[in-house]
Motif scaffolding. Structure first.
Motif, mmCIF file in Angstrom:
data_model
loop_
_atom_site.group_PDB
_atom_site.id
_atom_site.type_symbol
_atom_site.label_atom_id
_atom_site.label_comp_id
_atom_site.label_asym_id
_atom_site.label_seq_id
_atom_site.Cartn_x
_atom_site.Cartn_y
_atom_site.Cartn_z
ATOM 1 N N CYS A 1 0.832 -1.153 -0.003
ATOM 2 C CA CYS A 1 -0.006 0.009 0.080
ATOM 3 C C CYS A 1 0.990 1.366 0.071
ATOM 4 O O CYS A 1 1.892 1.344 0.558
ATOM 5 C CB CYS A 1 -0.957 0.085 1.196
ATOM 6 N N ARG A 2 0.503 2.025 -0.654
ATOM 7 C CA ARG A 2 1.215 3.548 -0.490
ATOM 8 C C ARG A 2 0.699 4.523 0.005
ATOM 9 O O ARG A 2 -0.525 5.039 -0.060
ATOM 10 C CB ARG A 2 1.449 3.909 -2.210
ATOM 11 N N ILE A 3 1.272 5.214 0.776
ATOM 12 C CA ILE A 3 1.001 6.425 1.474
ATOM 13 C C ILE A 3 1.810 7.567 1.240
ATOM 14 O O ILE A 3 2.875 7.412 1.070
ATOM 15 C CB ILE A 3 1.349 6.224 3.121
ATOM 16 N N ASP B 1 -8.023 2.999 9.517
ATOM 17 C CA ASP B 1 -8.507 4.490 9.610
ATOM 18 C C ASP B 1 -7.841 5.363 10.867
ATOM 19 O O ASP B 1 -7.672 6.447 10.760
ATOM 20 C CB ASP B 1 -9.896 4.726 9.632
ATOM 21 N N THR B 2 -7.620 4.484 11.942
ATOM 22 C CA THR B 2 -6.995 5.158 13.132
ATOM 23 C C THR B 2 -5.675 5.789 12.887
ATOM 24 O O THR B 2 -5.442 6.860 13.196
ATOM 25 C CB THR B 2 -7.309 4.355 14.664
ATOM 26 N N ILE B 3 -4.944 4.983 12.218
ATOM 27 C CA ILE B 3 -3.551 5.137 12.175
ATOM 28 C C ILE B 3 -3.502 6.522 10.975
ATOM 29 O O ILE B 3 -2.632 7.473 11.358
ATOM 30 C CB ILE B 3 -2.721 4.148 11.588
ATOM 31 N N ILE B 4 -4.093 6.283 10.035
ATOM 32 C CA ILE B 4 -4.415 7.564 8.900
ATOM 33 C C ILE B 4 -4.718 8.823 9.657
ATOM 34 O O ILE B 4 -4.272 9.719 9.189
ATOM 35 C CB ILE B 4 -5.070 7.013 7.979
ATOM 36 N N ASP B 5 -5.518 8.718 10.401
ATOM 37 C CA ASP B 5 -6.013 10.057 11.101
ATOM 38 C C ASP B 5 -5.161 10.409 12.029
ATOM 39 O O ASP B 5 -4.839 11.837 12.093
ATOM 40 C CB ASP B 5 -7.381 9.545 12.057
ATOM 41 N N ARG B 6 -4.418 9.565 12.715
ATOM 42 C CA ARG B 6 -3.214 10.296 13.634
ATOM 43 C C ARG B 6 -2.108 10.852 12.686
ATOM 44 O O ARG B 6 -1.539 11.875 12.946
ATOM 45 C CB ARG B 6 -2.814 9.046 14.204
ATOM 46 N N ARG C 1 -2.640 11.116 1.695
ATOM 47 C CA ARG C 1 -3.399 10.399 0.958
ATOM 48 C C ARG C 1 -2.952 8.812 1.025
ATOM 49 O O ARG C 1 -1.778 8.565 1.309
ATOM 50 C CB ARG C 1 -3.114 10.386 -0.531
ATOM 51 N N VAL C 2 -4.136 8.110 0.901
ATOM 52 C CA VAL C 2 -3.787 6.343 0.730
ATOM 53 C C VAL C 2 -3.923 5.989 -0.720
ATOM 54 O O VAL C 2 -5.209 5.934 -1.136
ATOM 55 C CB VAL C 2 -4.719 5.858 1.696
#
Length: 393
Positions: free
Chosen positions: A322-324, A373-378, A389-390
């Motif tokens: 997965c790319r962030i 989603d919790t990690i992305i929100d952090r 972006r994910v």
């Protein structure tokens, strides 16, 4: 499905680059991921929260509010070199029009429609043609200001015509230097170039640093009778200074440009064209194709090429990852804070790239598994992070 909003008439060849199964493209899209345009001005347009990037099918981006978009993390692309050949060919036309009485000769011939006898017309033209005599380009000196994609092509063309070429570019990139013919003599400053050149052609972008670069002061150095060509931007010349120089015995001999304005009209020493430098079918197609490809590469993979406000970044995607991507203010500690969140949550980073440009930094990270989603929100709440972006596999 990704959405791209278009302004202006975009070449069909560019629009056809977007796969219909993956992209919705049109002028009536309200929440686009990307914007594709030509000369439409965005300064007074509301920027949708969904917009990730803007691509200008052309070189100049003065129709886009760069500072505002950069602060929002919106990547702005242009298409350098896509219209270079079209501009180069018009510069050649400008050189020829500036060296000989082509236009005045044509106008004179058109004024003879009252003559009905071919022999009489031929005799008259033979007697009057000396009024339209000029000089050959061969052996004269061309000064090229700005040695990027267009300037280097113009320099090469002039050398092929037997001209001597001197060039000046205070911001010459490594790539541009490699493209430049070795017979081009580099000038240390603009004044030196102006004093050497019989013809001067401008190929710099419209920036604060280039605004009115041709002005009363710089024109004091011009070689008397020199021809100045401007197929770049109107903002880089001070028009009143041009007129004053044309009216001086020691100033310019002619001004050939692609940017007419009222104070230039009605002058025999001005040739003004209606902003047609890039107006060829081929140039419009090339620009649209390049712009479309750059939009898709960023939207789908996060890679950046030919951005005017973000760094160039290109990282092949790690297989199965997965790319962030995230944008942040260019201050220390942000990347470390992001990576610490991954470490705390056992997110394994396979590959990464971090680049900066001015006040903005951009990052690509390929991770082994999709963060929740919790990690992305952090990540989004990390200080100085502008956007995250994910991009799934």
């Amino acid at each position: 499905m990704f959405k791209v909003k278009t302004y202006n008439q975009i070449s069909v060849k560019g629009l056809e680059r977007f796969p219909r199964a993956d992209y919705e493209v049109g002028s009536n899209i309200n929440h686009p991921d990307g914007i594709l345009l030509r000369s439409h001005k965005l300064h007074n347009e509301a920027l949708a929260e969904t917009v990730l990037c803007v691509a200008r099918a052309g070189a100049g981006v003065n129709n886009i509010p760069l500072e505002q978009y950069t602060q929002r993390g919106v990547v702005v692309f242009n298409t350098p070199g896509a219209n270079a050949n079209a501009v180069k060919e018009l510069v050649l036309a400008g050189l020829l029009l500036g060296s000989r009485g082509v236009l005045t000769g044509i106008e004179y011939v058109q004024s003879l429609n009252h003559l009905k006898d071919a022999a009489e017309m031929s005799k008259l033209l033979e007697a009057e043609k000396k009024r339209f005599a000029g000089n050959e380009l061969y052996g004269s000196t061309l000064g090229v200001v700005g040695l990027g994609a267009i300037g280097s092509m113009v320099a090469e063309m002039a050398l092929a015509l037997g001209m001597k070429v001197v060039g000046y570019d205070p911001a010459l990139s490594v790539d541009a230097a490699w493209r430049l013919p070795n017979r081009v003599e580099r000038m240390e400053n603009l004044h030196s170039l102006l004093s050497r050149a019989d013809y001067i052609t401008l190929h710099v972008p419209a920036l604060d640093a280039t605004k009115d670069m041709i002005n009363h002061d710089t024109l004091q150095s011009v070689k008397p009778g020199a021809r100045l060509l401007n197929f770049a931007r109107d903002a880089i010349v001070h028009t009143a200074a041009i007129v004053d120089s044309l009216e001086s015995e020691q100033g310019l001999g002619m001004y050939i440009c692609d940017f007419p304005e009222p104070r230039l009209m009605g002058r025999n020493d001005v040739v003004a064209m209606p902003h047609i430098g890039a107006s060829t079918a081929e140039a419009e197609e090339n620009c649209a194709v390049m712009a479309a490809d750059q939009l898709m590469e960023f939207i789908q993979h996060g890679n950046i090429k030919n951005s005017v406000n973000f760094p160039a970044v290109n990282m092949p995607r790690a297989e199965g990852c997965c790319r962030i991507t995230f944008t942040n203010d260019n201050v220390s500690g942000v990347l470390g804070n992001v990576l610490s969140i991954f470490t705390e949550n056992n997110v394994n980073v396979i590959d990464m790239m971090n680049k900066s440009r001015g006040n903005v930094a951009y990052n690509i990270l390929d991770v082994e598994s999709m963060p929740n989603d919790t990690i992305i929100d952090r990540l989004r709440r990390v200080e100085h992070v502008i956007s995250v972006r994910v991009l799934p596999e």
